[in-house]
Design an enzyme around this catalytic site. Structure first.
Site, PDB file in Angstrom:
ATOM      1  N   CYS A 111       0.934  -1.172  -0.305  1.00 22.04           N
ATOM      2  CA  CYS A 111      -0.733  -0.199  -0.306  1.00 22.04           C
ATOM      3  C   CYS A 111       1.285   1.233  -0.232  1.00 22.04           C
ATOM      4  O   CYS A 111      -0.068   2.084  -0.302  1.00 22.04           O
ATOM      5  CB  CYS A 111      -0.554  -0.432   1.161  1.00 22.04           C
ATOM      6  SG  CYS A 111      -1.695  -1.603   1.392  1.00 22.04           S
ATOM      7  N   HIS A 248      -3.146   6.886   2.819  1.00 18.61           N
ATOM      8  CA  HIS A 248      -3.677   5.154   2.488  1.00 18.61           C
ATOM      9  C   HIS A 248      -5.367   5.306   2.279  1.00 18.61           C
ATOM     10  O   HIS A 248      -5.520   5.512   4.324  1.00 18.61           O
ATOM     11  CB  HIS A 248      -2.901   4.575   2.335  1.00 18.61           C
ATOM     12  CG  HIS A 248      -3.256   2.696   2.399  1.00 18.61           C
ATOM     13  ND1 HIS A 248      -3.538   2.753   1.024  1.00 18.61           N
ATOM     14  CD2 HIS A 248      -3.619   2.131   3.599  1.00 18.61           C
ATOM     15  CE1 HIS A 248      -4.444   1.320   0.796  1.00 18.61           C
ATOM     16  NE2 HIS A 248      -3.863   1.345   2.520  1.00 18.61           N
ATOM     17  N   ASN A 278     -10.193  -0.694   0.128  1.00 17.26           N
ATOM     18  CA  ASN A 278      -8.578  -0.021  -0.058  1.00 17.26           C
ATOM     19  C   ASN A 278      -8.231  -0.615  -1.127  1.00 17.26           C
ATOM     20  O   ASN A 278      -8.509  -1.795  -1.407  1.00 17.26           O
ATOM     21  CB  ASN A 278      -8.563  -1.144   1.488  1.00 17.26           C
ATOM     22  CG  ASN A 278      -7.187  -1.207   1.676  1.00 17.26           C
ATOM     23  OD1 ASN A 278      -6.183  -0.309   0.356  1.00 17.26           O
ATOM     24  ND2 ASN A 278      -6.256  -1.910   2.352  1.00 17.26           N
TER      25      ASN A 278
END
Ligand code: ACO
Length: 321
Positions: A111, A248, A278
């Protein structure tokens, strides 16, 4: 010398999946998912690939920047879910968009991958090797998620975001920090092919994402504010001077925890995880593109980008838009 973002783009799979639909697959509820994560839905691939989504996002970023694919010097794709082991996704994107003059390769820092790729591009420009770069974060995590595991399948979505960056003399990236801690690798893990050759018997394989949610949660809430403060210090700035924190998109509660530790009000932390979940390395560039296209970012604003993920990895970038 630095780099400035001159175009953004994003692409999401057509199919949207609500929390209610996931509650038909595993024992969970819309209420639980929203309360614990802030996620309301996500896009899931029914054929779109890491390369096709990235190519789509890259073309939009190029168009906004007023550039042709043939002008791209460096093409980076951040991904942890590529279709193929070889060739890399960046070369597949290069072929799809016709970036024939670019050097293309992938970056995998989960990520935090998009940020690490952005920093890589900055370093190439700083070293005088290239003057521009096209950088995508693209994921089809739905193929590595265990759809029987309610602890993970509720979290992730598929998608891609991209930015075109160009060498600049003032503004642009002002400060950058990256950290990795391989000792915490087992907190978020996804196995790949097992060693199997004429001399080795393969062990049983588990090729789905496994996560210690609490460990990742506490890492993010502790480490991200420190990393952001470190990057701001490098840029000679403080959290109060930042217009937007584009973080994020893992969990609303993580973002709230980070805002609290930084002493910054939540209205400066835009979010889209309620719609897209996500999307790992795609999360930051997708959100950035949505804000940019809605006119919510203006030239001269100070923006902090920050991501964290498997590795464990963590990064922050301060830039003047
Ligand atoms: N629906 C209903 N109940 C659930 C679900 C679900 N989807 N998932 C877990 N539970 C249950 C558990 O079984 C547990 O039940 P028990 O008390 O009877 O044992 C209870 O809910 C609490 O479970 P926890 O895991 O403690 O729940 P928590 O509040 O920590 O939330 C979550 C879990 C959302 C995963 C949280 O830990 C989190 O967000 N962690 C960070 C994860 C993350 O952001 N990962 C990605 C970052 S890196 C990257 O993006 C690749």
């Amino acid at each position: 010398m630095s780099i400035r973002i001159v175009g953004t783009g994003s692409a999401l799979p057509e199919k949207q999946v609500t929390n209610e639909e996931i509650a038909g697959l595993v024992e969970t509820s819309d209420e639980w998912i929203r309360e614990r994560t802030g996620i309301g839905g996500r896009h899931v691939s029914t054929g779109e690939t890491v390369a096709s989504l990235a190519a789509d996002a890259c073309m939009k970023a190029l168009e906004q920047a007023g550039r042709k694919a043939g002008e791209v010097e460096l093409l980076l794709v951040a991904t942890c879910s590529p279709e193929d082991a070889l060739p890399c996704a960046a070369c597949q994107v290069q072929e799809k968009i016709g970036a024939v003059n670019a050097v293309a390769f992938d970056v995998n820092a989960a990520c935090a991958g998009f940020l690490f790729a952005l920093h890589t591009a900055w370093a190439y420009v700083e070293a005088g090797i290239y003057e521009n770069a096209l950088i995508a974060g693209s994921e089809v995590l739905s193929k590595i998620v265990d759809w029987n595991d309610r602890g993970t399948c509720i979290l992730f979505g598929d998608g891609a975001g991209a930015v075109m960056v160009q060498k600049c003399d003032t503004g642009g990236v002002l400060g950058f920090v990256q950290h990795s801690d391989g000792r915490k690798g087992s907190a978020l893990f996804c196995g790949n092919r097992q060693l199997a050759n004429p001399y080795v018997r393969p062990a049983a394989a588990d090729s789905y994402v496994r996560m210690d949610g609490r460990e990742v949660f506490s890492f993010a809430v502790k480490q991200v504010p420190l990393t952001i403060e470190e990057a701001l210090k490098k840029a000679g700035l403080t959290p109060e001077t930042v217009d937007l924190f584009v973080l994020h998109q893992a969990n609303r509660r993580i973002i709230e925890g980070i805002a609290k530790r930084l002493g910054v009000e939540m209205c400066r932390f835009p979010m889209n995880l309620d719609r897209v979940g996500n999307t790992s390395s795609a999360a930051i560039p997708v959100l950035l593109d949505e804000l940019n296209r809605r006119g919510q970012i203006s030239r001269g604003q100070v923006i902090v980008l920050s991501g964290f993920g498997a590795g464990l990895t963590c990064g922050a970038c301060v830039l003047k838009w």
